[in-house]
Design a protein around this motif. Structure first.
Motif, PDB file in Angstrom:
ATOM      1  N   LEU A 115      49.090  32.014  41.583  1.00 16.44           N
ATOM      2  CA  LEU A 115      47.762  32.559  41.903  1.00 16.44           C
ATOM      3  C   LEU A 115      47.016  32.766  40.598  1.00 16.44           C
ATOM      4  CD1 LEU A 115      47.756  35.560  44.407  1.00 16.44           C
ATOM      5  CD2 LEU A 115      46.514  33.431  44.555  1.00 16.44           C
ATOM      6  N   ILE A 116      45.831  32.178  40.501  1.00 20.45           N
ATOM      7  CA  ILE A 116      45.025  32.345  39.281  1.00 20.45           C
ATOM      8  C   ILE A 116      43.704  33.004  39.643  1.00 20.45           C
ATOM      9  CG2 ILE A 116      43.793  31.109  37.438  1.00 20.45           C
ATOM     10  CD1 ILE A 116      45.921  29.020  37.428  1.00 20.45           C
ATOM     11  N   GLY A 117      43.247  33.899  38.801  1.00 15.68           N
ATOM     12  CA  GLY A 117      41.949  34.534  39.006  1.00 15.68           C
ATOM     13  C   GLY A 117      41.718  35.499  37.870  1.00 15.68           C
ATOM     14  N   CYS A 118      40.450  35.802  37.598  1.00 12.99           N
ATOM     15  CA  CYS A 118      40.166  36.724  36.499  1.00 12.99           C
ATOM     16  C   CYS A 118      40.678  38.128  36.858  1.00 12.99           C
ATOM     17  CB  CYS A 118      38.669  36.719  36.186  1.00 12.99           C
ATOM     18  SG  CYS A 118      37.676  37.260  37.550  1.00 12.99           S
ATOM     19  N   PRO A 119      40.738  39.033  35.884  1.00  8.64           N
ATOM     20  CA  PRO A 119      41.194  40.389  36.212  1.00  8.64           C
ATOM     21  C   PRO A 119      40.294  40.973  37.289  1.00  8.64           C
ATOM     22  CG  PRO A 119      40.209  40.278  34.005  1.00  8.64           C
ATOM     23  CD  PRO A 119      40.407  38.878  34.466  1.00  8.64           C
ATOM     24  N   GLY A 120      40.901  41.570  38.307  1.00  6.15           N
ATOM     25  CA  GLY A 120      40.103  42.180  39.374  1.00  6.15           C
ATOM     26  C   GLY A 120      39.703  41.225  40.480  1.00  6.15           C
ATOM     27  N   ALA A 121      40.151  39.967  40.419  1.00  7.79           N
ATOM     28  CA  ALA A 121      39.762  38.997  41.457  1.00  7.79           C
ATOM     29  C   ALA A 121      40.487  39.271  42.781  1.00  7.79           C
ATOM     30  CB  ALA A 121      40.068  37.571  40.986  1.00  7.79           C
ATOM     31  N   GLY A 122      41.561  40.048  42.715  1.00  7.22           N
ATOM     32  CA  GLY A 122      42.312  40.350  43.932  1.00  7.22           C
ATOM     33  C   GLY A 122      43.639  39.610  44.004  1.00  7.22           C
ATOM     34  N   LYS A 123      44.114  39.121  42.873  1.00  3.95           N
ATOM     35  CA  LYS A 123      45.390  38.377  42.850  1.00  3.95           C
ATOM     36  C   LYS A 123      46.535  39.244  43.364  1.00  3.95           C
ATOM     37  CE  LYS A 123      45.626  37.608  38.413  1.00  3.95           C
ATOM     38  NZ  LYS A 123      44.400  38.246  37.917  1.00  3.95           N
ATOM     39  N   GLY A 124      46.636  40.440  42.806  1.00  2.00           N
ATOM     40  CA  GLY A 124      47.755  41.324  43.156  1.00  2.00           C
ATOM     41  C   GLY A 124      47.727  41.675  44.635  1.00  2.00           C
TER      42      GLY A 124
END
Ligand code: AMP
Length: 211
Positions: A5-14
């Motif tokens: 899963l890739i996304g900027c910090p805060g994108a909702g990855k976690g």
């Protein structure tokens, strides 16, 4: 199933990784969590990591790769896993191919930068069990208290606006090129992460059911 899963910090990855790992019965591996465990241990290495993470920079590839390799050997990874926060640069992506071989898919959660700053300022996590909340989009039943274990909710040290801006710069400079690396392999799926949490989950679930 081996997913990234890739996304900027805060994108909702976690958030998405946690939900999807339960739905598909695969392990959720967050390198940020693995590093925070080291920090909590209070070892000399932990203290060094704490400083780097609080500044919003990246921890050295060797350290993160070592933690990941150990984690992947655990029993709960037999059915597969979803990597959240790894790889963070092209060199980690190349290293990952050597460790795990081919991936089934790389999911990118896209959210524009201006939406991120607002999101991050409301983000809270449980100091004890790590559950995540948002003061506006996903509030706990009782303000400041974790629904799951009753411990106090805290703002992560690296979620302050200055550090978030730096983390976004690091993302664009170092992590975004990883998407191009995987696009060449034809395994990238992009989802609109500015939708509500449930909508993003729905979109990702229907995609993952087909692969
Ligand atoms: P995260 O919880 O994924 O936002 O990660 C928090 C912090 O941990 C990042 O800002 C980095 O300092 C560090 N970190 C997490 N994953 C990695 C990685 N794959 N490579 C280097 N540093 C990482």
């Amino acid at each position: 199933m081996k997913l990234v899963l890739i996304g900027c910090p805060g994108a909702g990855k976690g958030t998405q990784a946690k939900i999807l790992s339960e739905k598909f019965d695969i392990a959720h591996i967050s390198t940020g969590d693995l590093l925070r465990e080291q920090v909590a241990g209070g070892t000399p290495l932990g203290l060094k990591l704490k400083e780097i993470m609080a500044s919003g920079g990246l921890v050295s590839d060797d350290i993160v790769e070592g933690l990941l390799e150990e984690r992947i050997k655990k029993d709960d990874c037999k059915n597969g896993y979803i990597l959240d926060g790894y790889p963070r640069n092209v060199s980690q992506a190349e290293g990952l191919s050597k460790i795990v071989g081919e991936l089934d898919s790389v999911v990118v959660i896209d959210v524009p930068d201006d939406a991120i700053i607002e999101r991050m300022s409301g983000r809270r996590s449980c100091g004890s069990c790590g559950a995540m909340y948002h003061t506006k989009y996903n509030p706990p039943k009782e303000e400041g208290v974790c629904d799951k274990c009753g411990a106090k909710l805290v703002l992560r040290a690296d979620d302050n606006p200055e550090t978030v801006k730096h983390r976004l710069d690091v993302y664009h400079e170092q992590t975004a090129p990883v998407i191009g690396f995987y696009e060449k392999q034809g395994i990238v799926y992009k989802a609109d992460g500015s939708q509500a949490i449930e909508k993003v989950t729905e979109e990702l679930t229907s995609y993952l059911e087909k692969i």
